[in-house]
Design a protein around this motif. Sequence first.
Motif, mmCIF file in Angstrom:
data_model
loop_
_atom_site.group_PDB
_atom_site.id
_atom_site.type_symbol
_atom_site.label_atom_id
_atom_site.label_comp_id
_atom_site.label_asym_id
_atom_site.label_seq_id
_atom_site.Cartn_x
_atom_site.Cartn_y
_atom_site.Cartn_z
ATOM 1 N N TYR A 133 47.739 47.050 -19.645
ATOM 2 C CA TYR A 133 46.894 45.865 -19.429
ATOM 3 C C TYR A 133 47.520 44.640 -20.081
ATOM 4 N N ARG A 134 47.985 44.805 -21.316
ATOM 5 C CA ARG A 134 48.555 43.659 -22.056
ATOM 6 C C ARG A 134 49.803 43.114 -21.360
ATOM 7 N N ARG A 135 50.617 44.059 -20.838
ATOM 8 C CA ARG A 135 51.836 43.621 -20.144
ATOM 9 C C ARG A 135 51.494 42.761 -18.932
ATOM 10 N N GLN A 136 50.482 43.205 -18.193
ATOM 11 C CA GLN A 136 50.083 42.436 -16.998
ATOM 12 C C GLN A 136 49.430 41.109 -17.389
ATOM 13 N N ASP A 137 48.638 41.142 -18.485
ATOM 14 C CA ASP A 137 48.016 39.887 -18.957
ATOM 15 C C ASP A 137 49.092 38.862 -19.252
ATOM 16 N N GLU A 138 50.142 39.324 -19.910
ATOM 17 C CA GLU A 138 51.175 38.395 -20.379
ATOM 18 C C GLU A 138 51.953 37.743 -19.226
ATOM 19 N N ILE A 139 51.971 38.390 -18.058
ATOM 20 C CA ILE A 139 52.658 37.765 -16.915
ATOM 21 C C ILE A 139 51.652 37.182 -15.903
ATOM 22 N N GLY A 140 50.374 37.218 -16.291
ATOM 23 C CA GLY A 140 49.375 36.493 -15.499
ATOM 24 C C GLY A 140 48.830 37.224 -14.285
ATOM 25 N N THR A 141 48.893 38.548 -14.281
ATOM 26 C CA THR A 141 48.351 39.320 -13.144
ATOM 27 C C THR A 141 46.817 39.278 -13.179
ATOM 28 N N PRO A 142 46.178 38.736 -12.147
ATOM 29 C CA PRO A 142 44.716 38.555 -12.228
ATOM 30 C C PRO A 142 43.916 39.859 -12.291
ATOM 31 N N HIS A 143 44.461 40.943 -11.663
ATOM 32 C CA HIS A 143 43.666 42.178 -11.628
ATOM 33 C C HIS A 143 44.498 43.422 -11.872
ATOM 34 N N CYS A 144 43.894 44.391 -12.552
ATOM 35 C CA CYS A 144 44.507 45.711 -12.692
ATOM 36 C C CYS A 144 43.552 46.739 -12.088
ATOM 37 N N VAL A 145 44.147 47.700 -11.406
ATOM 38 C CA VAL A 145 43.360 48.735 -10.721
ATOM 39 C C VAL A 145 43.732 50.081 -11.350
ATOM 40 N N THR A 146 42.747 50.774 -11.921
ATOM 41 C CA THR A 146 43.059 52.053 -12.571
ATOM 42 C C THR A 146 42.409 53.218 -11.827
ATOM 43 N N ILE A 147 43.243 54.229 -11.600
ATOM 44 C CA ILE A 147 42.790 55.438 -10.913
ATOM 45 C C ILE A 147 42.542 56.495 -11.994
ATOM 46 N N ASP A 148 41.293 57.032 -12.082
ATOM 47 C CA ASP A 148 40.986 58.024 -13.110
ATOM 48 C C ASP A 148 40.361 59.259 -12.457
ATOM 49 N N PHE A 149 39.802 60.149 -13.273
ATOM 50 C CA PHE A 149 39.286 61.399 -12.697
ATOM 51 C C PHE A 149 38.078 61.165 -11.792
ATOM 52 N N ASP A 150 37.283 60.128 -12.092
ATOM 53 C CA ASP A 150 36.143 59.824 -11.223
ATOM 54 C C ASP A 150 36.617 59.428 -9.818
ATOM 55 N N THR A 151 37.801 58.794 -9.777
ATOM 56 C CA THR A 151 38.340 58.372 -8.470
ATOM 57 C C THR A 151 38.471 59.576 -7.534
ATOM 58 N N LEU A 152 38.911 60.690 -8.110
ATOM 59 C CA LEU A 152 39.134 61.892 -7.292
ATOM 60 C C LEU A 152 37.816 62.433 -6.733
ATOM 61 N N GLU A 153 36.723 62.145 -7.461
ATOM 62 C CA GLU A 153 35.401 62.624 -7.027
ATOM 63 C C GLU A 153 34.742 61.668 -6.025
ATOM 64 N N ASP A 154 34.783 60.347 -6.347
ATOM 65 C CA ASP A 154 33.936 59.426 -5.561
ATOM 66 C C ASP A 154 34.677 58.270 -4.905
ATOM 67 N N ASN A 155 36.034 58.309 -4.937
ATOM 68 C CA ASN A 155 36.826 57.242 -4.295
ATOM 69 C C ASN A 155 36.502 55.839 -4.785
ATOM 70 N N THR A 156 36.204 55.733 -6.085
ATOM 71 C CA THR A 156 36.079 54.392 -6.675
ATOM 72 C C THR A 156 37.169 54.247 -7.727
ATOM 73 N N VAL A 157 37.515 52.987 -8.013
ATOM 74 C CA VAL A 157 38.521 52.721 -9.044
ATOM 75 C C VAL A 157 37.956 51.699 -10.030
ATOM 76 N N THR A 158 38.649 51.567 -11.169
ATOM 77 C CA THR A 158 38.257 50.519 -12.100
ATOM 78 C C THR A 158 39.044 49.262 -11.773
ATOM 79 N N LEU A 159 38.320 48.153 -11.600
ATOM 80 C CA LEU A 159 38.972 46.870 -11.355
ATOM 81 C C LEU A 159 38.749 46.016 -12.596
ATOM 82 N N ARG A 160 39.869 45.636 -13.232
ATOM 83 C CA ARG A 160 39.752 44.870 -14.481
ATOM 84 C C ARG A 160 40.177 43.422 -14.261
ATOM 85 N N ASP A 161 39.361 42.523 -14.825
ATOM 86 C CA ASP A 161 39.630 41.094 -14.702
ATOM 87 C C ASP A 161 40.473 40.619 -15.886
#
Length: 410
Positions: free
Chosen positions: A361-389
């Motif tokens: 997250y910090r690496r992306q913050d430092e280059i100005g990436t507006p969003h990070c998308v994280t795939i976790d174990f819940d993703t495998l169950e319900d096809n949702t991801v974490t979207l971080r601002d």
Amino acid sequence: MKSEKGENLMEKIVSLCKRRGFVFQGSEIYGGLAGTYDYGPLGVSLKNNIRNLWWKIFVLDRDDMYGVDAAILMNQDVWKASGHVKGFSDPIAETGKQFNLMFQTHVGASEEESAVSYLRPETAQGMFVNFKNIVDSFHPKLPFGLAQIGKAFRNEIAPRDFLFRVREFEQMEIEYFVQEKDWQKYFEEFRKKMLDWTKEIGLDPKHIHELEVSDADRAHYSKRTIDFEFDYPFGRKELYGLAYRTDFDLKSHAEASQTDFSYLDEETKEKFTPHCIEPSFGLDRMILAVLLDAYTEDELGGEKRTYLKFSPKIAPIKAAVFPLLKNKPELIKKAQEVYKNLKKEIADVVYDDNGNIGKRYRRQDEIGTPHCVTIDFDTLEDNTVTLRDRDTGKQERVKIDELTSRLKGV
Ligand code: ATP
């Protein structure tokens, strides 16, 4: 959350640009070459995004603009007629002698005077000399403009302040041709459009100031000039210029080249030389301003961080996709699938599985990436991801199906 820029902002920007691959010193391994810089991958992407946005707003979205990409090397007579051979100079401090800022070179094997050419110090002349070509092939109605993006070169006596005053830079310029009686109207129109543009790329309006350039300080061709200045850490300095160049350039080239540059108004059958309004934007000065306004230091989750608050429109990377853990094949597989699908729709997306999630997250913050998308174990169950601002660090669950439209909408 307290945000600030802290001390020594220029040093921080220069160091971030090098560390993260935005901008490097030109010819660095040989000790550099003063006034030159090389853009690395993220700088290229930032530059491309700004260029494309500018071209879209000032050219593609309008019906009265014509693109030009003229040669950098031009017949020396162009620069004689334009007044640059005689007058494009600065005084050298110790002696007061005038020093011409154009880089001179020779075309072909001959060292003779007739083979002298110059690297263009502005893109403008490449448009004036093509005025008749555009009129003959497109028959545009007045008012209309020519637009060009390209390199310009000035042998600045004292290059300084990182990308602000360099010897090789890029300009984005428009020569907008009008009837003489209408010049004020279009001058005002572009004045407003130039201010709108500064907002478009995320500059803080409080940092932009208009300066009416006095008679004594105006360039030889201009009857009115407004400089748009920006509050750089080293002072309030010119970012862009808007000039009323009258019919000076077309008249000079018509006379020197013995070409008829007059315009025939089909309705009134009147023949005259159009007058010209010139909005001129320096891309490198703009990139420095964008970096300075985007740079932010704050505290997130009790930890200090640095981030670039780029407008999503120009951010070099729009989103980064992560698997929560690196050593779980099912997470990697899903994250790769999300990444590849996203990349089909949004080119500037990256995949990263290196180091722990906080570091990523910090690496992306430092280059100005507006969003990070994280795939976790819940993703495998319900096809949702974490979207971080990026700016708030807030996270929300988003359906994979909705990810592309969410990210495209920013
Ligand atoms: P300055 O007074 O700062 O030398 P200028 O008035 O000579 O600038 P213009 O001739 O109006 O600049 O050029 C148009 C634009 O090109 C400027 O507004 C600036 O954005 C950019 N530009 C000019 N010179 C440089 C330079 N040496 N390095 C980077 N950008 C430049």
